[in-house]
Design an enzyme around this catalytic site. Structure first.
Site, PDB file in Angstrom:
ATOM      1  N   GLY A 175       0.802  -1.210   0.000  1.00 19.29           N
ATOM      2  CA  GLY A 175       0.000   0.000   0.000  1.00 19.29           C
ATOM      3  C   GLY A 175       0.834   1.259   0.000  1.00 19.29           C
ATOM      4  O   GLY A 175       2.062   1.235   0.117  1.00 19.29           O
ATOM      5  N   THR A 219      -5.363 -31.145   5.994  1.00 17.68           N
ATOM      6  CA  THR A 219      -4.799 -30.891   7.316  1.00 17.68           C
ATOM      7  C   THR A 219      -5.170 -29.480   7.757  1.00 17.68           C
ATOM      8  O   THR A 219      -4.903 -28.504   7.050  1.00 17.68           O
ATOM      9  CB  THR A 219      -3.264 -31.023   7.304  1.00 17.68           C
ATOM     10  OG1 THR A 219      -2.912 -32.376   6.982  1.00 17.68           O
ATOM     11  CG2 THR A 219      -2.669 -30.678   8.669  1.00 17.68           C
ATOM     12  N   GLU A 225      -4.458 -26.424  10.106  1.00 20.01           N
ATOM     13  CA  GLU A 225      -3.401 -25.886  10.953  1.00 20.01           C
ATOM     14  C   GLU A 225      -3.955 -24.724  11.760  1.00 20.01           C
ATOM     15  O   GLU A 225      -4.566 -23.808  11.214  1.00 20.01           O
ATOM     16  CB  GLU A 225      -2.225 -25.405  10.097  1.00 20.01           C
ATOM     17  CG  GLU A 225      -1.533 -26.523   9.328  1.00 20.01           C
ATOM     18  CD  GLU A 225      -0.394 -26.000   8.477  1.00 20.01           C
ATOM     19  OE1 GLU A 225      -0.298 -24.765   8.322  1.00 20.01           O
ATOM     20  OE2 GLU A 225       0.394 -26.817   7.990  1.00 20.01           O
ATOM     21  N   GLN A 252     -14.037 -22.999   8.649  1.00 19.02           N
ATOM     22  CA  GLN A 252     -15.087 -23.165   7.645  1.00 19.02           C
ATOM     23  C   GLN A 252     -14.448 -23.508   6.310  1.00 19.02           C
ATOM     24  O   GLN A 252     -13.286 -23.183   6.074  1.00 19.02           O
ATOM     25  CB  GLN A 252     -15.939 -21.895   7.510  1.00 19.02           C
ATOM     26  CG  GLN A 252     -15.178 -20.707   6.947  1.00 19.02           C
ATOM     27  CD  GLN A 252     -16.068 -19.480   6.788  1.00 19.02           C
ATOM     28  OE1 GLN A 252     -17.244 -19.523   7.114  1.00 19.02           O
ATOM     29  NE2 GLN A 252     -15.501 -18.396   6.286  1.00 19.02           N
ATOM     30  N   TYR A 304      -3.956 -29.446  -9.785  1.00 17.33           N
ATOM     31  CA  TYR A 304      -3.072 -30.005  -8.762  1.00 17.33           C
ATOM     32  C   TYR A 304      -2.828 -31.472  -9.065  1.00 17.33           C
ATOM     33  O   TYR A 304      -3.731 -32.187  -9.497  1.00 17.33           O
ATOM     34  CB  TYR A 304      -3.747 -29.857  -7.396  1.00 17.33           C
ATOM     35  CG  TYR A 304      -2.808 -29.972  -6.218  1.00 17.33           C
ATOM     36  CD1 TYR A 304      -2.087 -28.877  -5.779  1.00 17.33           C
ATOM     37  CD2 TYR A 304      -2.674 -31.172  -5.533  1.00 17.33           C
ATOM     38  CE1 TYR A 304      -1.243 -28.962  -4.673  1.00 17.33           C
ATOM     39  CE2 TYR A 304      -1.828 -31.277  -4.424  1.00 17.33           C
ATOM     40  CZ  TYR A 304      -1.115 -30.164  -4.007  1.00 17.33           C
ATOM     41  OH  TYR A 304      -0.278 -30.265  -2.921  1.00 17.33           O
TER      42      TYR A 304
END
Length: 561
Positions: A475, A497, A499, A518, A532
């Site tokens: 910024g 996983t 974290e 969530q 992927y």
């Protein structure tokens, strides 16, 4: 969950292996996955250093908001993007931009020294090889003379010289001189970066102009012009003076110096602090700021002010003040003024950058770590009245007002009293001292405004070796920005996983059934271009059960991925 995103063209301040410190559009960094180190604070110590960028994230299209701080710092983000403040325990906590108005958030107090600091500039970086001749008393090395006219070869040999484009750059000796073809004016290849060099460049940026064969500055103060001239005299550059009733003009006649300075700092309305200046030693930067203020500034007892019509220059000077550990603030207004150097009247938006010392009131306030202060007092075995007496206050209300958060922020000098008193009582005040002496300061968010921009957004992950740094600087003027959690890329298969990290100093209790995360799904309309999986060397494809980070397998950490 963190959802931090910036539009493509928002600038971030990064260090890259090929360019050092610089200002980069985040979209370019992400889309090209450029290796970089972010300028970031460590949540545990509040020290600002550079940390490896560990992932590049493209996020969905979102509405863009403008966040403005009291100093004039500004950043474009999504409304749920997080800024940083302190919780009551003195730990780092995040606050979404849409809720941040009125909150004191983190900005840099001190930017770090570059990992690749430079002590000189190489003139060869700023000239065109086809226009340049090099001279070396011990010879210039292996010369490819196929492009040199036969009549010129003997001339070059007799003068221990060669066209720059006829010698491989890597084969050139360090000790040589540089000149334009058909010119007798030479410069050493290496120009040392000194405070006087910094001052000269700053004065040029503020007050000068450059053409192909000359540099011109004008000022009403003869001493500044003489100082400017003295720098070039040591390189045997000629100069001329022109005086009238209002102003004195100095012209330095050197095509080579003009080229170097224009390449470094630009010309005309686009003159600016070079990005590479953030690679230079501190004394050079102090000279640079001094030259800027001497050229087009106003000095007062409490603060100095630089004036410019170039908003990009105002932004760079804000970062420069932070690099030097000074307070900066920036604002603009419509102005009319007469410009003596060109004898014209000007009307437009004028930017002002205020530069002040550490004791200016804007940098003196910190979010109140009320619970931390109560804990320190209790560990010191003091009542409020005891603490007030030890700190020289007349009433315990001076302690209770802070501990009970009667104020949202408190002066640093007040917290310093708390720290010194409790330390004398044998209490460990490390966290309070980090808040007071770390490399961050706090500024109040003035406004969060919706813009008319709705566009794709980008983010960087900063988790070097699994550490929870999770911030970077970007910024106008520099604001610390939270990075987002990584995404499950299209094509991923396996167990995720989760974290969790606690950036605060107090423990957080997790109970069965508590909501702690969530998942958000974004539907693709077409197949992924780079899904992927095995073709990308994806490390986590098909994983089962909780897995530790495998970032050590990436190439930048000595791995093969």
């Amino acid at each position: 969950m963190v959802h931090a995103s910036l539009p493509y063209d928002e600038e971030v301040f990064l260090w890259t292996p090929e360019g050092g410190f610089g200002f980069y559009e985040i979209g370019d960094i992400v889309e090209n996955e450029r290796s970089a180190r972010a300028v970031a604070f460590d949540p545990q110590t509040l020290a600002v250093r550079t940390h490896q960028v560990t992932d590049y994230i493209e996020n969905p299209t979102k509405r863009i908001y403008r966040v403005t701080l009291e100093s004039g710092r500004e950043v474009l983000v999504t409304k749920d993007h997080n800024l940083f403040t302190l919780d009551e325990q003195g730990g780092v906590t995040r606050i979404p931009s849409e809720e941040a108005e009125g909150t004191a958030v983190m900005v840099p107090k001190q930017l770090p020294q570059s990992p690749s600091e430079r002590r000189s500039i190489d003139v060869l970086d700023y000239v065109e090889p086809t226009e340049t001749t090099i001279y070396a008393s011990d010879g210039v090395g292996s010369v490819d003379d196929t492009g040199i006219p036969s009549g010129s070869r003997r001339h070059y040999e007799e003068n221990n010289s060669a066209p720059l484009d006829a010698v491989p750059r890597l084969a050139l000796p360090d000790e040589l001189e540089v000149a334009f073809k058909q010119s007798d004016t030479r410069l050493p290849r290496s120009i040392p970066l000194t405070r006087s060099f910094g001052w000269m460049l700053g004065f040029y940026i503020a007050e000068g102009s450059a053409r192909r064969k000359q540099i011109q500055v004008a000022n009403t103060d003869q001493a500044y012009l003489e100082r400017f001239a003295r720098f070039f005299e040591r390189y045997d550059a000629s100069s001329s003076w022109q005086e009238d009733e209002r102003i004195t003009r100095l012209t330095v006649c050197s095509a080579l110096w003009s080229k170097v300075i224009r390449e470094l700092a630009g010309s005309g309305d686009e003159k600016n602090v070079p990005e590479q200046a953030f690679e230079w030693p501190r004394p050079v930067l102090e000279g640079l700021l001094e030259g800027l203020l001497d050229g087009d500034g106003c000095r007062r007892e409490e603060r100095d002010t630089l004036y410019t019509a170039n908003p990009a220059l105002a932004n760079r000077v804000m970062y420069l003040t932070a690099r030097l550990g000074k307070l900066g603030s920036v604002y603009s207004r419509e102005r009319e003024q007469h410009i003596p150097m060109s004898d014209v009247d000007w009307e437009g938006e004028m930017w002002a950058v205020d530069v002040s010392g550490e004791r200016h009131k804007r940098g003196q306030y910190v979010p109140v770590p009320s619970a931390l202060l109560r804990d320190l007092r209790e560990r010191a075995d003091m009542r409020m009245a005891d603490a007030a007496d030890a700190m020289g206050y007349s009433s315990k209300s001076s302690i209770s007002n802070v501990e009970n958060e009667e104020y949202e922020t408190v002066k640093r000098e007040t917290l310093r009293r708390f720290s010194e008193t409790y330390a004398e009582a044998g209490v460990d005040t490390t966290r309070l001292d980090q808040i007071l002496d770390g490399d961050v300061r706090f500024e109040r968010v003035e406004s969060v405004e919706e813009t008319d921009r709705v566009e794709p957004t980008y983010d960087l992950e900063v988790q070097p070796n699994g550490r929870t740094i999770e911030n970077f600087l970007g910024g106008r003027g520099g604001v610390f920005l939270s990075n987002t959690a990584g995404l499950c890329d299209p094509g991923y298969e396996g167990q995720i996983t989760l974290e969790l990290s606690n950036l605060g100093t107090a423990p957080v209790a997790l109970t069965p059934g508590m909501r702690i995360s969530q998942l958000t799904f974004t539907e693709l309309k077409t197949p992924a271009d780079r899904p992927y999986g095995a073709e990308r060397g994806s490390k986590y494809q098909g994983q089962s059960g909780p897995q530790a980070s495998k970032i050590q397998g990436d190439r930048e950490f000595g791995g093969e991925q």
